[in-house]
Motif scaffolding. Sequence first.
Motif, PDB file in Angstrom:
ATOM      1  N   SER A  96       0.821  -1.202   0.000  1.00 54.92           N
ATOM      2  CA  SER A  96       0.000   0.000   0.000  1.00 54.92           C
ATOM      3  C   SER A  96       0.858   1.256   0.000  1.00 54.92           C
ATOM      4  O   SER A  96       1.898   1.298   0.658  1.00 54.92           O
ATOM      5  CB  SER A  96      -0.915  -0.002   1.236  1.00 54.92           C
TER       6      SER A  96
ATOM      7  N   SER B 198      -2.857   5.401  -3.321  1.00 48.89           N
ATOM      8  CA  SER B 198      -3.614   6.633  -3.164  1.00 48.89           C
ATOM      9  C   SER B 198      -2.661   7.805  -3.348  1.00 48.89           C
ATOM     10  O   SER B 198      -1.693   7.958  -2.594  1.00 48.89           O
ATOM     11  CB  SER B 198      -4.251   6.691  -1.773  1.00 48.89           C
TER      12      SER B 198
ATOM     13  N   ASP C  73       0.394   5.656   0.163  1.00 54.17           N
ATOM     14  CA  ASP C  73      -0.484   6.812   0.370  1.00 54.17           C
ATOM     15  C   ASP C  73       0.363   8.076   0.272  1.00 54.17           C
ATOM     16  O   ASP C  73       1.148   8.390   1.174  1.00 54.17           O
ATOM     17  CB  ASP C  73      -1.150   6.717   1.750  1.00 54.17           C
TER      18      ASP C  73
ATOM     19  N   ASN D  89      -2.899  -1.221  -3.292  1.00 62.72           N
ATOM     20  CA  ASN D  89      -3.617   0.003  -2.946  1.00 62.72           C
ATOM     21  C   ASN D  89      -2.692   1.205  -3.130  1.00 62.72           C
ATOM     22  O   ASN D  89      -1.687   1.336  -2.433  1.00 62.72           O
ATOM     23  CB  ASN D  89      -4.102  -0.071  -1.496  1.00 62.72           C
TER      24      ASN D  89
ATOM     25  N   ASP E 263       0.411  12.256  -0.462  1.00 60.45           N
ATOM     26  CA  ASP E 263      -0.288  13.536  -0.548  1.00 60.45           C
ATOM     27  C   ASP E 263       0.795  14.572  -0.800  1.00 60.45           C
ATOM     28  O   ASP E 263       1.440  15.060   0.123  1.00 60.45           O
ATOM     29  CB  ASP E 263      -1.014  13.812   0.764  1.00 60.45           C
TER      30      ASP E 263
ATOM     31  N   ARG F 244      -2.484  12.116  -4.234  1.00 58.19           N
ATOM     32  CA  ARG F 244      -3.102  13.411  -4.468  1.00 58.19           C
ATOM     33  C   ARG F 244      -2.014  14.401  -4.865  1.00 58.19           C
ATOM     34  O   ARG F 244      -1.019  14.567  -4.156  1.00 58.19           O
ATOM     35  CB  ARG F 244      -3.811  13.926  -3.226  1.00 58.19           C
TER      36      ARG F 244
END
Length: 231
Positions: free
Chosen positions: A187, A214, A189, A212, A191, A216
């Motif tokens: 995973s 993610s 993540d 996964n 930002d 931004r």
Amino acid sequence: PVAFTAYPPLEDDVTKPLMFLSREAGSKVSLSATGSVTDVYQTSADGAVWEDYTFGTDITLNKGDICFFRVKANRAKQGVSKYVHFGITGKIEAYNSILSLLNPDFAEITSVSSWSGYVFNKLFKDCAGLYKAPLMPFTSFASSALYALAEMFSGCTHLAWLPKITFTIAPSLSLEHFCAGCTALQSVDLDVGEMKSSSFSYAFDGCAALRNVSVRIDAPLGTDATKEWLR
């Protein structure tokens, strides 16, 4: 010499220095220098009493043992041919703030701009015994921070977990090969705010277990910025 005594597992704490926890008897941690690195680093068994560390010295840990790392004084700038990098074998988890490698008074650091464009370049490259990454609580990079995180975890074949990575300003940061070859990573993540001229090329190339992702990003990326980043 420092006696590394067994402790129970600890939670990540951004106010505490980089810590390694052994999950397997005979695990080893070492820190080596490439090029003319003049900084002095230190180790501790409890994060309170510190001793100077000699580059290239293996620290052998029993299951449950911990050791802390920090730089003794504000770290000098490093470059493509002058940097430090860990060697990790066995089964090791990294905790707390990686910023203790930049300054012993690291708690207030949010920008790593003062430590050059190669600040964490190749820091854990090919550390097959690293199973968990430490906290990376920096939020901004100067435009000169080109390869600050390039190849940082490349080849860490057992690394399964990364903390959430948040940048508010990183105009020219390269994450090329950041976790390339991390075959156990599941995973991600990110930002990352403003990254106008930045690159993710090959950042997660070869991460076969990645399920996964993610991400931004506030501003558009340049041409080929994501070239084969998830190949």
